[in-house]
Design an enzyme around this catalytic site. Sequence first.
Site, mmCIF file in Angstrom:
data_model
loop_
_atom_site.group_PDB
_atom_site.id
_atom_site.type_symbol
_atom_site.label_atom_id
_atom_site.label_comp_id
_atom_site.label_asym_id
_atom_site.label_seq_id
_atom_site.Cartn_x
_atom_site.Cartn_y
_atom_site.Cartn_z
ATOM 1 N N HIS A 35 -32.337 39.412 -16.933
ATOM 2 C CA HIS A 35 -31.577 38.922 -15.782
ATOM 3 C C HIS A 35 -30.319 38.176 -16.194
ATOM 4 C CE1 HIS A 35 -35.871 38.959 -14.195
ATOM 5 N NE2 HIS A 35 -35.288 40.075 -13.826
ATOM 6 N N ILE A 50 -25.745 35.249 -14.463
ATOM 7 C CA ILE A 50 -27.198 35.121 -14.331
ATOM 8 C C ILE A 50 -27.624 35.602 -12.949
ATOM 9 C CG2 ILE A 50 -29.161 33.535 -14.467
ATOM 10 C CD1 ILE A 50 -27.134 31.563 -15.847
ATOM 11 N N CYS A 51 -28.652 36.436 -12.932
ATOM 12 C CA CYS A 51 -29.181 36.928 -11.655
ATOM 13 C C CYS A 51 -30.349 36.041 -11.245
ATOM 14 C CB CYS A 51 -29.640 38.380 -11.819
ATOM 15 S SG CYS A 51 -30.340 39.096 -10.341
ATOM 16 N N LEU A 52 -30.050 35.019 -10.462
ATOM 17 C CA LEU A 52 -31.082 34.052 -10.062
ATOM 18 C C LEU A 52 -30.772 33.645 -8.623
ATOM 19 C CD1 LEU A 52 -33.457 32.263 -11.084
ATOM 20 C CD2 LEU A 52 -31.764 30.576 -11.736
ATOM 21 N N TRP A 64 -25.508 39.874 -5.295
ATOM 22 C CA TRP A 64 -26.700 40.065 -6.115
ATOM 23 C C TRP A 64 -27.805 40.682 -5.293
ATOM 24 C CZ3 TRP A 64 -26.120 39.535 -11.147
ATOM 25 C CH2 TRP A 64 -25.128 38.677 -11.634
#
Lengths: 244, 155
Positions: free
Chosen positions: B87, B94-96, B148
């Site tokens: 991620h 950052i994929c959060l 996202w």
Amino acid sequence: MGWKSFQKIKNKLQWKVGHVSFVQRVTAASKKNPSLEFWKLAPKTIYRTQNMSASTSEEVRETASSSSRGDGGDKPNTKEEEKKEDNLLECNICLDTAKDAVVSLCGHLFCWPCLHQWLETRPNRQVCPVCKAAISRDKVVPLYGRGSTKQEDPRDKVPPRPAGQRTEPEPGNNFSGFGFGDGGFHMSFGIGAFPFGFFTSTFNFGEPRPNVSPHGTPQYMEEQFLSKVFLWLAMLFIAWLLLA
Amino acid sequence: MTSAMSPSERRLQKELMSLIKDPPPGVSVDAEQAEQNLLQWTIHMEGATGTLYEGESFQLQFKFSNKYPFDSPEVTFVGSNIPVHPHVYSNGHICLSILTDDWSPALSVQAVCLSIVSMLSSCREKQQPPDNAFYVKTCNKNPKKTKWWYHDDSV
């Protein structure tokens, strides 16, 4: 404390990451490797950052006391307690002592201006910043301390910040007969349900009709052309009405 | 001094103090830099022991707008060592979900750091996101401009 409250927090935060679910990975990781002491530390820190609310105050007290033991038990007890009190009355958004305090039905404390600003930031998804429960203006309770001179509902105040804040719209309350009727008025004429002569004379009421341009100028030609176009349109329309 | 501060700076100052005083394990903030410019922090992060990232250290950059905490911070990995993680894109993005859609003003720098450490720690295989090459070529510099897609809403 420990793992159980971490679960609770995790649910609260509703972490969603990437391809594999967070829960799956966390549980898998901790099963595989019980030495992950880190996870046990997590709840403590999160709680401390979030500056507790009534609903979890018990856990806070526990955390606060355990942490004070950790970072220096030699501090005078009273000071610690004072600090704890302060933390309990801090707004969850600005981290200052809550001003014009309101508490949500889920038990979380905010300054009304802070919460109001958050509700306005996401008007179509109003959730409690701490636990993501549904929240709205009507689902918060104002808190009145003994010291407050005027028992006025903080929600009635226009939030004092930011400077350019607009006041909260009161849906349905600012009905004004004239304004409302006006809209319908234009509508019906725009559709052209009435003969055009009526249209032209009423549409411009209130303001004087513009003067006719002098002969020979481009404006004059244009106006003549336009009036002819509209005349033909009107005739076609009337003809259609008669034939249909 | 505090009265001259904007609400966002006031809150950042408070957060900075608490982060300096008791940081989460493996996390430290460049206090001097943050004090000079409260709207941009650099945070050093160490991979937790017993995880795939043990012994590695990373740098995170936090950028705050003056709408903070109502607006989420812009958080990216910077520096020479970007973690290889499903991620985390190789440009540091950052994929959060808590960094965009699920942001809440009750979260803090500390909570974000903790989530990121957790995210790294729970990784079982070091690999880049499947669409890394394409994303890195096409994305905006600001990760918050990316739409996202958070998989698995069932969590």
